[in-house]
Write an enzyme that holds these catalytic residues in place. Structure first.
Site, short mmCIF file in Angstrom:
data_model
loop_
_atom_site.label_atom_id
_atom_site.label_comp_id
_atom_site.label_asym_id
_atom_site.label_seq_id
_atom_site.Cartn_x
_atom_site.Cartn_y
_atom_site.Cartn_z
CG ASN A 27 35.58 45.89 40.81
OD1 ASN A 27 35.61 46.97 41.39
ND2 ASN A 27 36.43 45.57 39.84
CB ILE A 110 28.17 43.21 24.09
CG1 ILE A 110 29.52 43.93 24.07
CG2 ILE A 110 27.04 44.20 23.82
CD1 ILE A 110 29.95 44.35 22.68
CG ASN A 125 29.32 47.70 32.64
OD1 ASN A 125 29.81 46.63 33.03
ND2 ASN A 125 29.92 48.45 31.74
CG HIS A 127 34.16 51.11 31.08
ND1 HIS A 127 34.69 49.97 30.49
CD2 HIS A 127 34.67 52.15 30.38
CE1 HIS A 127 35.47 50.32 29.49
NE2 HIS A 127 35.49 51.64 29.40
C1 GRF Z 1 37.54 45.88 36.19
O1 GRF Z 1 38.56 46.79 35.89
C2 GRF Z 1 36.25 46.25 35.53
O2 GRF Z 1 36.01 47.62 35.50
C3 GRF Z 1 36.50 45.75 34.13
O3 GRF Z 1 37.12 44.49 34.32
C4 GRF Z 1 37.84 44.52 35.56
C5 GRF Z 1 37.37 43.37 36.39
O4 GRF Z 1 38.15 43.22 37.55
N1 GRF Z 1 35.30 45.73 33.34
P1 GRF Z 1 37.68 42.21 38.68
O5 GRF Z 1 37.30 40.91 38.00
O6 GRF Z 1 36.53 42.82 39.41
O7 GRF Z 1 38.87 42.04 39.57
#
Ligand code: GRF
Length: 216
Positions: A27, A110, A125, A127
């Site tokens: 991401n 957290i 954030n 999720h």
């Molecule tokens: C994603 O699915 C995010 O929503 C979750 O952890 C994962 C992280 O993936 N909290 P990346 O490290 O961005 O590949």
């Protein structure tokens, strides 16, 4: 932190973004790539990732940051440090980069008020589930297990503000439903969710940053 709070960035350039990660950073990569596109491209993001922090020194996301020429900073919790001390130390380091926004993209801790109070209303954030569903770790796996038990036929992705220590809750900025298909495996569902995350995250940030600019 915001322009109103004295940051020069919003008036003079792209939004300054600090990203916190714990793992792969796919991401983060989506955000870095969108930020690098021409500002005239529909899928660009008017932002600059100014630093990436990871509580996991071996996180691949740090390599991605480094490859993109972004400051990549491992910041593991020390053994003798309690949670609030760690959060305060992290906040101190993050603040040095004068972020307009702090993005948690796969950040697996957290955050207490010792961090959040330094960046009020400015922590976002991501999720991999819809609001109010599957908070915490292994959200995709738990959604898939619920699907196998016939309890759900979809899951989703959300992007939200982090006002307090609540886990994966807070004012929703963006969300998208992801159907679970009859022939899905956990792996195919995960892949489809990550694809949705990468786009929803960038689209939501663009909207949020645009709203911020139009207020100023
Ligand atoms: C994603 O699915 C995010 O929503 C979750 O952890 C994962 C992280 O993936 N909290 P990346 O490290 O961005 O590949």
């Amino acid at each position: 932190m915001s322009a109103a709070a004295g940051s020069p960035s919003a008036a003079s350039g792209p939004v300054r973004l600090v990203v916190l990660i714990s793992g792969s950073g796919s991401n983060l990569q989506a955000v870095i790539d969108a930020s690098a596109r021409s500002r005239y491209a529909d899928d660009s993001l008017p932002a600059r990732v100014v630093a990436v922090f990871s509580n996991q020194p071996g996180a691949y996301g740090l390599v991605r940051a480094d490859d993109a020429g972004v400051m990549a900073i491992p910041i593991p919790k020390k053994k003798d440090e309690d949670r609030r001390e760690y959060d305060a130390r992290l906040a101190e380091q993050v603040a040095k980069y004068r972020p307009d926004w702090v993005l948690l993209a796969g950040w697996m801790r957290i955050l207490s008020s010792a961090f959040l109070d330094r960046f009020p209303g400015r922590v976002i954030n991501l999720h991999p589930a819809l609001p109010g569903t599957f908070p915490g770790t292994h959200a995709i796996q738990r959604a898939f297990e619920a699907f196998q038990k016939g309890e759900v036929d979809h899951t989703g992705v959300m992007v939200h503000l982090v006002p307090d220590e609540g886990v994966d809750c807070g004012p929703v900025l963006g969300q998208e439903v992801v159907p679970i298909l009859p022939d899905d495996t956990l792996e195919t569902l995960e892949a489809r969710i990550h694809e949705v995350e990468h786009k929803l995250l960038v689209d939501t940030l663009r909207k949020v940053f645009g709203e911020k600019e139009s207020r100023e």
